[in-house]
Write an enzyme that holds these catalytic residues in place. Structure first.
Site, PDB file in Angstrom:
ATOM      1  N   ASP A  59      45.537  36.441  25.977  1.00 30.97           N
ATOM      2  CA  ASP A  59      44.329  37.259  25.919  1.00 30.97           C
ATOM      3  C   ASP A  59      44.269  37.848  24.492  1.00 30.97           C
ATOM      4  O   ASP A  59      45.277  37.838  23.780  1.00 30.97           O
ATOM      5  CB  ASP A  59      44.492  38.346  26.986  1.00 30.97           C
ATOM      6  CG  ASP A  59      43.506  39.472  26.849  1.00 30.97           C
ATOM      7  OD1 ASP A  59      42.306  39.189  26.813  1.00 30.97           O
ATOM      8  OD2 ASP A  59      43.941  40.644  26.772  1.00 30.97           O
TER       9      ASP A  59
ATOM     10  N   ASP B 157      46.232  41.976  29.283  1.00 33.46           N
ATOM     11  CA  ASP B 157      46.378  43.412  29.575  1.00 33.46           C
ATOM     12  C   ASP B 157      45.303  43.966  30.506  1.00 33.46           C
ATOM     13  O   ASP B 157      45.316  45.127  30.849  1.00 33.46           O
ATOM     14  CB  ASP B 157      46.276  44.204  28.260  1.00 33.46           C
ATOM     15  CG  ASP B 157      44.860  44.181  27.711  1.00 33.46           C
ATOM     16  OD1 ASP B 157      44.249  43.095  27.710  1.00 33.46           O
ATOM     17  OD2 ASP B 157      44.355  45.244  27.311  1.00 33.46           O
TER      18      ASP B 157
HETATM   19  O1  LIG Z   1      39.578  39.495  27.253  1.00 28.41           O
HETATM   20  P1  LIG Z   1      39.805  40.344  26.050  1.00 28.41           P
HETATM   21  O2  LIG Z   1      40.085  39.579  24.809  1.00 28.41           O
HETATM   22  O3  LIG Z   1      40.831  41.412  26.297  1.00 28.41           O
HETATM   23  O4  LIG Z   1      38.407  41.079  25.824  1.00 28.41           O
HETATM   24  C1  LIG Z   1      37.991  42.103  26.717  1.00 28.41           C
HETATM   25  C2  LIG Z   1      37.071  43.030  25.991  1.00 28.41           C
HETATM   26  O5  LIG Z   1      37.748  43.372  24.778  1.00 28.41           O
HETATM   27  C3  LIG Z   1      37.044  44.172  23.848  1.00 28.41           C
HETATM   28  O6  LIG Z   1      36.990  45.493  24.354  1.00 28.41           O
HETATM   29  C4  LIG Z   1      38.259  46.098  24.470  1.00 28.41           C
HETATM   30  O7  LIG Z   1      38.843  46.246  23.164  1.00 28.41           O
HETATM   31  C5  LIG Z   1      38.103  47.109  22.271  1.00 28.41           C
HETATM   32  C6  LIG Z   1      38.790  47.068  20.919  1.00 28.41           C
HETATM   33  O8  LIG Z   1      40.128  47.450  20.992  1.00 28.41           O
HETATM   34  C7  LIG Z   1      38.032  48.516  22.875  1.00 28.41           C
HETATM   35  O9  LIG Z   1      37.286  49.378  22.019  1.00 28.41           O
HETATM   36  C8  LIG Z   1      37.379  48.442  24.262  1.00 28.41           C
HETATM   37  O10 LIG Z   1      37.408  49.716  24.869  1.00 28.41           O
HETATM   38  C9  LIG Z   1      38.122  47.434  25.148  1.00 28.41           C
HETATM   39  O11 LIG Z   1      37.450  47.259  26.377  1.00 28.41           O
HETATM   40  C10 LIG Z   1      35.688  43.592  23.555  1.00 28.41           C
HETATM   41  O12 LIG Z   1      34.982  44.461  22.706  1.00 28.41           O
HETATM   42  C11 LIG Z   1      34.920  43.301  24.827  1.00 28.41           C
HETATM   43  O13 LIG Z   1      33.695  42.682  24.511  1.00 28.41           O
HETATM   44  C12 LIG Z   1      35.745  42.351  25.670  1.00 28.41           C
HETATM   45  O14 LIG Z   1      35.071  42.030  26.862  1.00 28.41           O
END
Ligand SMILES: O=P(O)(O)OC[C@H]1O[C@H](O[C@H]2O[C@H](CO)[C@@H](O)[C@H](O)[C@H]2O)[C@H](O)[C@@H](O)[C@@H]1O
Length: 397
Positions: free
Chosen positions: A106, A298
Site C-alpha cells: 500500500d 495500514d
Molecule cells: O491506499 P492508500 O495508498 O493508503 O491511499 C489511501 C488514501 O491515502 C491518502 O490519504 C491518506 O494519506 C494522506 C497523506 O498522508 C492523509 O492526509 C489522509 O488523511 C489519509 O487518508 C490519499 O490522499 C487518499 O486519496 C487515498 O484514498
C-alpha cells in the site's frame, strides 16, 4: 399513518424498535404513535446514526489507544495474535520455503508517513531505494486508493506494477523489445464506465463541502476522497451528512472510510483484494500452490486484501499500525520505517540466497540459506558465514 410510513421509507431508517414500546398496537396491525413523538424518534435515530458515523470516523485513524476502546485493554492479546513481522522474520522466511514471494505494498501510511496535506505525502529516498531493490528480488506491486498517475509520481519506479483507485486501475511495468520499442503491459480498468459519474460527483462534492473549513476533496479517477483530517472534529458529522446528501442521488456509488477520509467509489465488486488476485493471475500464479504473496498496508481498505490471503491460506498480510485494530492481517509493523527495515531484510535474505546458490554452483536455491537471528545478525546455512545485519545492510542498500 401512510404519511408517517412514507417518512420512514424516505429517510431509509428502521425505527420499529424505537416505536414498538410506545403503545399497544392499534387496530389493523398498525402501531399508534403521535406525529410529534415520531419526529422526535426520527431525530434521535438520525442523531444516533450521525454519532455512529463520527465514532467510526474517529476510529479510522487512531492517534491514541483510547480511540479504539474495545481494543484498548487488549494490547497484550493483540501483540500476541499480530506479532511484529520483524520479530517473526525467521518464521516468515521458513513459511515461504519452496515458494515464490510476491510483494504487495500500500502507499499512504505504509511507504510514506501520514501527513496533513495529501499532496505532500512524499516517500523518502531511502524507501525508494529499498523498494527498487525489492522489485529486483520479487515481483512487486503498489496497491493504492490514490489515482495511479499520482501514486506513480510519488513512487517514481518504472519496474513496479501499479494498482490505483483501490485496484480499479491496474498497469504492469512497461516492457522494452530488442528494438527498444516500449509496450504497455497489463491494463485493467473494471470501472471505466463510471468515469463521467465520478467526475460529476467530484465537482458536486467540491461545491458542497467548500464551506467546511479544512475539508479537501481529491479526484482519484475511479473514486473520490473527502479528507477530514484538517476539519474540526465538531464538524465531522455535518461533513458526513453533506457527503451523504450528494450520494443520495448516486445509488451506483458507495461510501467507505479510510484514515480520516471518506471514500466514494462505484458499487462494483472490486477492491484491493480483487486487485491482488488479478495481479497474481497476471503474473502466472493463478492456481499455483507455490506462491507466497505478502501484502503490507495500514488502512481499512487493505483489509480486503488481508482477507483474501487468509481465505486462500497463502502468504499473509502485515498491518502497519501502532494501535490494536480489528484486522485479518497476521503480523504487524508500527510505521513506515519498520516497513523499510522489513523490506531491507527481505532483500538481504534474497541476495544471500542467491550468493549461496552461486557458491554452490548448481541446483535449486536453498530457500532458507540464511537465518536472521533475533539480534539482527544473519547466519548462512554454512555456519562459517555469519555477518552483522547492520554492516551488511549498509553494504547492500
Ligand atoms: O491506499 P492508500 O495508498 O493508503 O491511499 C489511501 C488514501 O491515502 C491518502 O490519504 C491518506 O494519506 C494522506 C497523506 O498522508 C492523509 O492526509 C489522509 O488523511 C489519509 O487518508 C490519499 O490522499 C487518499 O486519496 C487515498 O484514498
Amino acid at each position: 399513518m401512510a404519511a408517517a410510513q412514507n417518512v420512514i421509507t424516505d429517510l431509509n431508517m428502521a425505527i420499529t424498535v424505537t416505536v414498538s414500546v410506545q403503545k399497544p398496537p392499534a387496530p389493523h396491525g398498525y402501531i399508534s404513535i403521535s406525529r410529534k413523538k415520531l419526529l422526535q424518534n426520527l431525530e434521535i435515530s438520525a442523531g444516533a446514526r450521525v454519532n455512529a458515523w463520527v465514532d467510526s470516523m474517529r476510529a479510522s485513524s487512531p492517534t491514541h489507544i483510547k480511540s479504539t476502546p474495545s481494543l484498548s485493554d487488549d494490547q497484550g492479546s493483540w501483540n500476541l495474535h499480530h506479532p511484529s513481522a520483524l520479530d517473526m522474520f525467521e518464521q516468515i522466511i521458513d513459511a515461504s520455503k519452496g515458494k515464490k514471494i510476491v510483494m504487495f505494498l500500500d502507499y499512504d501510511g505504509t511507504l510514506s508517513p501520514i501527513v496533513e496535506d495529501p499532496d505532500r505525502a512524499f516517500m523518502s529516498k531511502k524507501m525508494r531505494k529499498t523498494v527498487r531493490k525489492l522489485a529486483k528480488c520479487f515481483p512487486t506491486a503498489i496497491v493504492s486508493g490514490r489515482c495511479r498517475d499520482k501514486v506513480y509520481k510519488f513512487v517514481k519506479l518504472d519496474e513496479l506494477y501499479y494498482a490505483g483507485s483501490h485496484g480499479m486501475d491496474i498497469k504492469g511495468p512497461e516492457k522494452r523489445s530488442k528494438s527498444n520499442k516500449v509496450s504497455e503491459s497489463v491494463l485493467f480498468q473494471p470501472a471505466s464506465e463510471f468515469l463521467p459519474m465520478i467526475d460529476e460527483v467530484y465537482k458536486q462534492l467540491v461545491d458542497t463541502t467548500k464551506s467546511t473549513t479544512g475539508a479537501k476533496v481529491e479526484n482519484n479517477k475511479f473514486c473520490v476522497s473527502v479528507h477530514f483530517r484538517c476539519v474540526d472534529e465538531k464538524k465531522w458529522g455535518e461533513l458526513a451528512q453533506k457527503v451523504r446528501s450528494v450520494l443520495k442521488e448516486y445509488p451506483k456509488l458507495r461510501l467507505t472510510q479510510g484514515r480520516k477520509v471518506l471514500e466514494i467509489r462505484p458499487t462494483i465488486i472490486w477492491n484491493k483484494g480483487k486487485a491482488l488476485e488479478f495481479l497474481l493471475e497476471s503474473l502466472g500464479f493463478a492456481n499455483c500452490t507455490d506462491v507466497f504473496p505478502v501484502y503490507i498496508g495500514d488502512d481499512r481498505t487493505d483489509e480486503d486484501a488481508f482477507k483474501i490471503l487468509r481465505d486462500r491460506g497463502q502468504g499473509f498480510g502485515i498491518l502497519v499500525s501502532k494501535f490494536p485494530k480489528e484486522t485479518s492481517a497476521s503480523y504487524s509493523l508500527q510505521e513506515p520505517d519498520e516497513v523499510m527495515n522489513f523490506l531491507r531484510r527481505l532483500v538481504e535474505w534474497k541476495q544471500l540466497s542467491l550468493r549461496a546458490q552461486s557458491r554452490m554452483g548448481k541446483g535449486p536455491v536453498a530457500l532458507t540459506p540464511c537465518r536472521v537471528n533475533s539480534n539482527g545478525s544473519c547466519t548462512l546455512s554454512d555456519p562459517q558465514h555469519t555477518t552483522s545485519d547492520k554492516s551488511r545492510a549498509s553494504a547492500i542498500l
